[in-house]
Design a protein around this motif. Structure first.
Motif, PDB file in Angstrom:
ATOM      1  N   GLY A  28      54.024  21.191  34.877  1.00 13.69           N
ATOM      2  CA  GLY A  28      54.317  20.996  36.294  1.00 13.69           C
ATOM      3  C   GLY A  28      53.831  22.157  37.164  1.00 13.69           C
ATOM      4  N   VAL A  29      53.485  23.282  36.506  1.00 17.53           N
ATOM      5  CA  VAL A  29      52.960  24.454  37.232  1.00 17.53           C
ATOM      6  C   VAL A  29      51.437  24.402  37.178  1.00 17.53           C
ATOM      7  N   ALA A  30      50.796  24.707  38.322  1.00 17.73           N
ATOM      8  CA  ALA A  30      49.331  24.608  38.403  1.00 17.73           C
ATOM      9  C   ALA A  30      48.655  25.485  37.353  1.00 17.73           C
ATOM     10  N   ASP A  31      47.564  24.956  36.789  1.00 11.51           N
ATOM     11  CA  ASP A  31      46.761  25.712  35.831  1.00 11.51           C
ATOM     12  C   ASP A  31      46.107  26.885  36.568  1.00 11.51           C
ATOM     13  N   LEU A  32      46.048  28.028  35.894  1.00 12.02           N
ATOM     14  CA  LEU A  32      45.503  29.241  36.512  1.00 12.02           C
ATOM     15  C   LEU A  32      43.976  29.215  36.446  1.00 12.02           C
ATOM     16  N   GLY A  33      43.316  29.325  37.599  1.00 11.04           N
ATOM     17  CA  GLY A  33      41.844  29.330  37.633  1.00 11.04           C
ATOM     18  C   GLY A  33      41.305  30.736  37.404  1.00 11.04           C
ATOM     19  N   LEU A  34      40.089  30.807  36.817  1.00  6.79           N
ATOM     20  CA  LEU A  34      39.483  32.125  36.605  1.00  6.79           C
ATOM     21  C   LEU A  34      39.224  32.825  37.935  1.00  6.79           C
ATOM     22  N   GLN A  36      41.103  32.704  40.495  1.00 11.39           N
ATOM     23  CA  GLN A  36      42.367  33.311  40.921  1.00 11.39           C
ATOM     24  C   GLN A  36      42.596  34.639  40.209  1.00 11.39           C
ATOM     25  N   ILE A  37      42.290  34.665  38.909  1.00 17.05           N
ATOM     26  CA  ILE A  37      42.458  35.913  38.156  1.00 17.05           C
ATOM     27  C   ILE A  37      41.501  36.975  38.693  1.00 17.05           C
ATOM     28  N   MET A  38      40.236  36.570  38.913  1.00 12.74           N
ATOM     29  CA  MET A  38      39.232  37.526  39.401  1.00 12.74           C
ATOM     30  C   MET A  38      39.619  38.087  40.764  1.00 12.74           C
ATOM     31  N   GLN A  39      40.172  37.212  41.627  1.00 13.85           N
ATOM     32  CA  GLN A  39      40.499  37.644  42.988  1.00 13.85           C
ATOM     33  C   GLN A  39      41.844  38.366  43.067  1.00 13.85           C
ATOM     34  N   GLN A  40      42.856  37.818  42.387  1.00 11.10           N
ATOM     35  CA  GLN A  40      44.218  38.284  42.643  1.00 11.10           C
ATOM     36  C   GLN A  40      44.793  39.183  41.554  1.00 11.10           C
ATOM     37  N   LEU A  41      44.126  39.219  40.401  1.00 13.15           N
ATOM     38  CA  LEU A  41      44.525  40.167  39.349  1.00 13.15           C
ATOM     39  C   LEU A  41      43.319  41.051  39.025  1.00 13.15           C
ATOM     40  N   SER A  42      42.663  41.515  40.087  1.00 13.70           N
ATOM     41  CA  SER A  42      41.357  42.165  39.903  1.00 13.70           C
ATOM     42  C   SER A  42      41.459  43.482  39.127  1.00 13.70           C
ATOM     43  N   LEU A  43      42.590  44.176  39.211  1.00 12.49           N
ATOM     44  CA  LEU A  43      42.678  45.445  38.476  1.00 12.49           C
ATOM     45  C   LEU A  43      42.897  45.206  36.980  1.00 12.49           C
ATOM     46  N   ALA A  44      43.510  44.070  36.644  1.00 15.58           N
ATOM     47  CA  ALA A  44      43.602  43.680  35.231  1.00 15.58           C
ATOM     48  C   ALA A  44      42.201  43.366  34.702  1.00 15.58           C
ATOM     49  N   VAL A  45      41.415  42.663  35.521  1.00 11.28           N
ATOM     50  CA  VAL A  45      40.026  42.358  35.162  1.00 11.28           C
ATOM     51  C   VAL A  45      39.251  43.667  34.943  1.00 11.28           C
ATOM     52  N   TYR A  55      30.894  44.822  31.419  1.00 15.86           N
ATOM     53  CA  TYR A  55      31.102  44.490  32.819  1.00 15.86           C
ATOM     54  C   TYR A  55      30.681  43.044  33.056  1.00 15.86           C
ATOM     55  N   ASP A  56      31.667  42.173  33.210  1.00 18.99           N
ATOM     56  CA  ASP A  56      31.424  40.764  33.548  1.00 18.99           C
ATOM     57  C   ASP A  56      32.779  40.224  34.005  1.00 18.99           C
ATOM     58  N   ARG A  57      32.948  40.079  35.314  1.00 20.25           N
ATOM     59  CA  ARG A  57      34.266  39.763  35.867  1.00 20.25           C
ATOM     60  C   ARG A  57      34.796  38.420  35.343  1.00 20.25           C
ATOM     61  N   GLU A  58      33.897  37.436  35.264  1.00 21.34           N
ATOM     62  CA  GLU A  58      34.338  36.097  34.868  1.00 21.34           C
ATOM     63  C   GLU A  58      34.781  36.068  33.402  1.00 21.34           C
ATOM     64  N   LEU A  59      34.010  36.753  32.544  1.00 21.08           N
ATOM     65  CA  LEU A  59      34.392  36.801  31.127  1.00 21.08           C
ATOM     66  C   LEU A  59      35.710  37.540  30.937  1.00 21.08           C
ATOM     67  N   ALA A  60      35.901  38.617  31.695  1.00 23.88           N
ATOM     68  CA  ALA A  60      37.148  39.375  31.588  1.00 23.88           C
ATOM     69  C   ALA A  60      38.323  38.507  32.032  1.00 23.88           C
ATOM     70  N   ALA A  61      38.115  37.712  33.091  1.00 23.71           N
ATOM     71  CA  ALA A  61      39.178  36.822  33.577  1.00 23.71           C
ATOM     72  C   ALA A  61      39.519  35.771  32.521  1.00 23.71           C
ATOM     73  N   LEU A  62      38.483  35.226  31.880  1.00 23.84           N
ATOM     74  CA  LEU A  62      38.716  34.246  30.816  1.00 23.84           C
ATOM     75  C   LEU A  62      39.493  34.891  29.660  1.00 23.84           C
ATOM     76  N   ALA A  63      39.115  36.110  29.326  1.00 25.08           N
ATOM     77  CA  ALA A  63      39.799  36.816  28.231  1.00 25.08           C
ATOM     78  C   ALA A  63      41.283  37.011  28.563  1.00 25.08           C
ATOM     79  N   ILE A  64      41.570  37.342  29.816  1.00 29.95           N
ATOM     80  CA  ILE A  64      42.966  37.556  30.221  1.00 29.95           C
ATOM     81  C   ILE A  64      43.752  36.251  30.128  1.00 29.95           C
ATOM     82  N   LYS A  65      43.114  35.162  30.570  1.00 27.41           N
ATOM     83  CA  LYS A  65      43.785  33.858  30.514  1.00 27.41           C
ATOM     84  C   LYS A  65      44.024  33.451  29.062  1.00 27.41           C
ATOM     85  N   GLN A  66      42.986  33.594  28.249  1.00 26.82           N
ATOM     86  CA  GLN A  66      43.084  33.191  26.842  1.00 26.82           C
ATOM     87  C   GLN A  66      44.115  34.023  26.090  1.00 26.82           C
ATOM     88  N   ALA A  67      44.228  35.307  26.475  1.00 27.06           N
ATOM     89  CA  ALA A  67      45.153  36.214  25.789  1.00 27.06           C
ATOM     90  C   ALA A  67      46.563  36.149  26.377  1.00 27.06           C
TER      91      ALA A  67
END
Lengths: 365, 162
Positions: A28-34, A36-45, A55-67
């Motif tokens: 029921g909670v929206a799936d997290l988009g990469l 969103q992670i890149m923009q709003q959790l940028s220091l985690a990226v 250095y690859d923002r999109e891959l780092a965002a995917l890694a954070i989501k997957q982990a």
């Protein structure tokens, strides 16, 4: 001794299936988009990029989501992906003096050319949780002001002019730097290899090591000469072009730590330097890196070796969180046979010394 | 003497051409993939070409300098995608871009190949490269202005004499 046993395939498959379900959580909670992670959790990226050494923002965002937000797991994923790619070459060294600056401060000089630019910082916030943010309040648009046209020279460059600051190591002494990603590290390391290892080192570990030097374990009297964050251009020399190929820009954080130094048999009294350079916006990491870089120069500068932060092998060999987690976490994998043999050994030792009998008697009393 | 002048002029021209090509590649490398494709579609160019290499993604190891201006050191990798194409007239184009956008790298190589011809270069520069460059310059200027607004203005407190 290793003995091959089989079993657990179904359990493992089902465990991974369960992992995928729990990672997704409530449908029921929206799936997290990469994005969103890149923009709003940028220091985690940024942290995954720096410690993943990729250095690859999109891959780092995917890694954070997957982990599921487990940073060391995400860094592990980034490192593993990195090994699947061919290497095109080495860029020309980035010119941090020519940075598109987003933040630049000095704790040494109030009125430096270009000024103190705070940028998007947590400094001077009150560290109070913000209910407005929880309610999804939209932020104000940023204020603007006409920028000064003067360039932004490095603080070290004008401290240099008086000769009170040690010069940076010259390129001529070693034109081709070591690459720890290609050749095994052999201690003692040169400073270039050490900086490469520190740049991918665990932020928490480096922070603690840096902190230990401030608390008196190898005191180094540091000042933040300059911290700057911003974008630098990358260029790659390639055979098919008679000029270096422009690749685009990346964001980096640079820290120049300046340390009072009373002089030794090897060097006169002067200010020495520690250097930090990290992918993304990662000020804490860059500061810790520069403090540890400086403490690890103890031998070079003829200082007494008295503290862990001066011990190169201790620091560098334990700074990599992927290696560290691999060895610590392997303990949870099956060690049934090893343990059986140790159990047997302890039983025999107790039988030989008769300790087992006494202990059994005490238990019964 | 004349020959030497000609040679010098030719060398100068070649250098200017190389710099123009370099600047164009820099704009293309930084360009957002979607915006690049939209502008390309607007150009209505559809040259036949063959791939010489790629498009393929790999790594470049980024180098920094110790203390900012000293000896170089390696500090991490970055993903890079490259492509090389040959048009039917024999012109060869190359592209390098950060990231993993294969289609954008291929398109940039085609644009580079087309721009080897002066007439095409003029058209491409005005309808595609310049708009991209303007957007990039505007983004930089906006960010600089936002950063400048966070500059600290120090003032000295007047000391009381009583």
């Amino acid at each position: 001794m290793y003995v091959a046993v089989k079993g657990g395939e179904t359990a493992i498959d089902n465990a991974h299936r369960l992992l995928a379900d729990r990672r997704r959580g409530d449908r029921g909670v929206a799936d997290l988009g990469l994005d969103q992670i890149m923009q709003q959790l940028s220091l985690a990226v940024d942290r995954v990029m720096s410690e993943g050494a990729l250095y690859d923002r999109e891959l780092a965002a995917l890694a954070i989501k997957q982990a599921r937000g487990d940073m060391i797991e995400a860094i592990f994923l980034a490192r593993a992906y990195r090994t699947t790619l061919p290497r095109f070459g080495y860029t020309r060294p980035v010119d941090t003096a020519d940075m598109q600056v987003e933040r630049r401060i000095s704790a040494c000089f109030k009125d430096l050319p270009g000024g103190q630019l705070l940028g998007p910082t947590f400094d001077y916030t009150h560290r109070l949780l913000d209910p407005g943010l929880a309610a999804g309040q939209a932020p104000e648009t940023p204020a603007v002001r006409a920028p000064e046209q003067a360039g932004m020279m490095r603080v070290s460059d004008f401290l240099d002019q008086e000769g009170l600051l040690e010069p940076a190591p010259e390129e001529a002494a070693k034109p081709v730097p070591d690459d720890i990603a290609r050749t095994p590290m052999i201690y003692p390391l040169d400073r270039d290899a050490r900086l490469q290892a520190l740049a991918r080192g665990d932020e928490g570990f480096l922070l603690s090591m840096a902190y230990s030097t401030q608390r008196g374990y190898a005191r180094s009297h540091p000042f933040a000469g300059e911290i700057r964050i911003g974008e630098v251009a990358l260029e790659l020399d390639v055979p098919e072009l008679d000029f270096p190929a422009p690749l685009g820009r990346i964001q980096v954080t640079e820290c120049q730590m300046v340390n009072q130094f009373q002089g030794s048999a090897k060097a006169p009294p002067q200010f020495t330097r520690g250097y930090g350079l990290v992918f993304g916006q990662a000020e804490r990491k860059a500061m810790a890196m520069s403090l540890v870089d400086r403490s690890l120069r103890a031998t070079e500068l003829g200082e007494d070796l008295v503290a862990p932060a001066q011990d190169e092998e201790f620091v560098i060999a334990h700074a990599d969180n992927v290696q560290a987690t691999g060895f610590v976490e392997h303990l949870k994998l099956p060690h049934y046979v090893d343990f059986q043999s140790e159990l047997d050994l302890v039983r025999r030792l107790r039988a030989e010394t008769g300790a087992g009998d006494e202990a059994a008697q005490e238990d019964s009393e | 003497m004349n020959m030497a002048d000609d040679a010098a002029r030719a060398t100068g021209d070649a250098r200017a051409e190389a710099m123009a090509r370099r600047d164009r590649m820099a704009v293309l490398a930084r360009a957002d993939g979607k915006r690049l494709r939209a502008l390309w579609t607007g150009l209505s160019l559809d040259p036949a070409f063959e791939m010489i290499r790629g498009p393929e993604t790999g790594l470049a190891t980024v180098r920094g300098r110790i203390s900012g201006d000293g000896a170089p050191f390696n500090f991490g990798d970055v993903t890079v995608t490259r492509a090389s194409v040959r048009l039917s007239d024999g012109s060869v184009g190359h592209a390098y871009r950060l990231g993993r956008d294969l289609g954008a790298a291929r398109l940039c190589a085609v644009i580079d190949a087309l721009a080897r011809d002066n007439a095409s270069a003029t058209k491409i520069d005005s309808a595609l490269v310049r708009p991209l460059q303007q957007a990039q310059t505007q983004r930089d200027a906006r960010r600089q202005a936002e950063t400048a607004a966070t500059k600290v203005d120090f003032f000295t407190l007047v000391r009381g004499e009583d």
